[in-house]
Write an enzyme that holds these catalytic residues in place. Sequence first.
Site: not given
Ligand SMILES: *Cc1c(COP(=O)(O)O)cnc(C)c1O
Length: 388
Positions: A187
């Site tokens: 992210k």
């Molecule tokens: C990455 C992601 C999540 C989950 O995030 P984590 O921190 O890995 O639990 C949820 N929704 C979307 C759209 C994502 O890209």
Amino acid sequence: MRYSEEEFLPFSRPTVSEEAIAEVVACLRSGWITTGPRVKQFEEALKVYTGGGFALALSSATAGLHLALAALRLLPGDEVITSPMTFAATLNTIVIAGGRPVLVDVEPGTYNIDVTKIEAAITPRTRAVVPVHFAGVPVDLDPLYGLAKKHDLRVIEDAAHAIGTEYKGRRIGAFGDTQVFSFHPNKNITTGEGGAVITTDERLAADVALARFHGMDREAWNRFGKQGSAHYEIVAPGFKYNMMDMQAALGLHQLPALDGFIRRRTELAQRYLERLAAWPQWELPGAPSYPHRPAWHLFAPLLNPEAAGMDRERFMAEMKARNIGTAIHYRAAHLYPYYRDRYGYQVGDFPRAETISERIVSLPLFPMMSDADQDRVIAAMADVFAKA
Ligand SMILES: *Cc1c(COP(=O)(O)O)cnc(C)c1O
């Protein structure tokens, strides 16, 4: 940095400064590794950056979605509207919190939920909407919050891609109901694993604070410190979703770097848009007409298999053979076996999401990528298509 031709160029890579590494080491040396002062400081920094009311750091965005949805106290049969073009955690947490996911197809170009189609999906059982800001392009929130007000719905924004995204001059988190951010290494900023809930709702914030650590009342946090009490009460059965100080140590250095990361992501995305504009093999991502700043979490165009002379799987394999990583974000969630079997979803239910699901490819995009790295990706694609 610049990757050599022999090196695998990944589709994503976190940028971790020496200062961040030193902070993690300092945390390890301090004798306090888990939830403590650095988490508090990171939560304060998140509140300042997003402009949100309450900020709660957690072990992941999945944990955040789970606890924010659990705080709505859904009853059996209650419905939550979301997008099929998302990571599975969005739907999974709706189910785990006791809701029934109701999907609304996406709009072309942004692959975000088509807000104009939401009202037709609202029933007397609808309790909430979970919009997903796909790739960091904001969903059209003004009409969405208008609908939420009209129908008395909660809005939990899946903002996993959208830290730093702006909608009509306002940051995601600075307005609205509740937002959930992710700090997974792919992210826009990372804490290793991690996430946060930002909310204007004091009761929801209190619920999340309790549920993230066993349902212990607040005094429990520093019960090993000098001021702490050895005793605690359990006032609800909770989870183990707290963020560690070791993670927050990273986050404290990631957050101030975020706007710089977004600037570099934007430059690279603009270069892709310019250089690929005339390629018939690609349908490039589109931008909504309202004012916004996308966080450019992904650069994910659609492959036109006729023009490319190959399908997406073959394209990805050819790129991998040239030492370049690509990824899929996402397969349409309603076609996973669990969602087909439990809710009877079928091919054809959400045609736009399905087309995107079959064609979308995330090309390499991360702040440390050099122009030369990107040129290598583009040259490799030209070679793949020339040989098709
Ligand atoms: C990455 C992601 C999540 C989950 O995030 P984590 O921190 O890995 O639990 C949820 N929704 C979307 C759209 C994502 O890209």
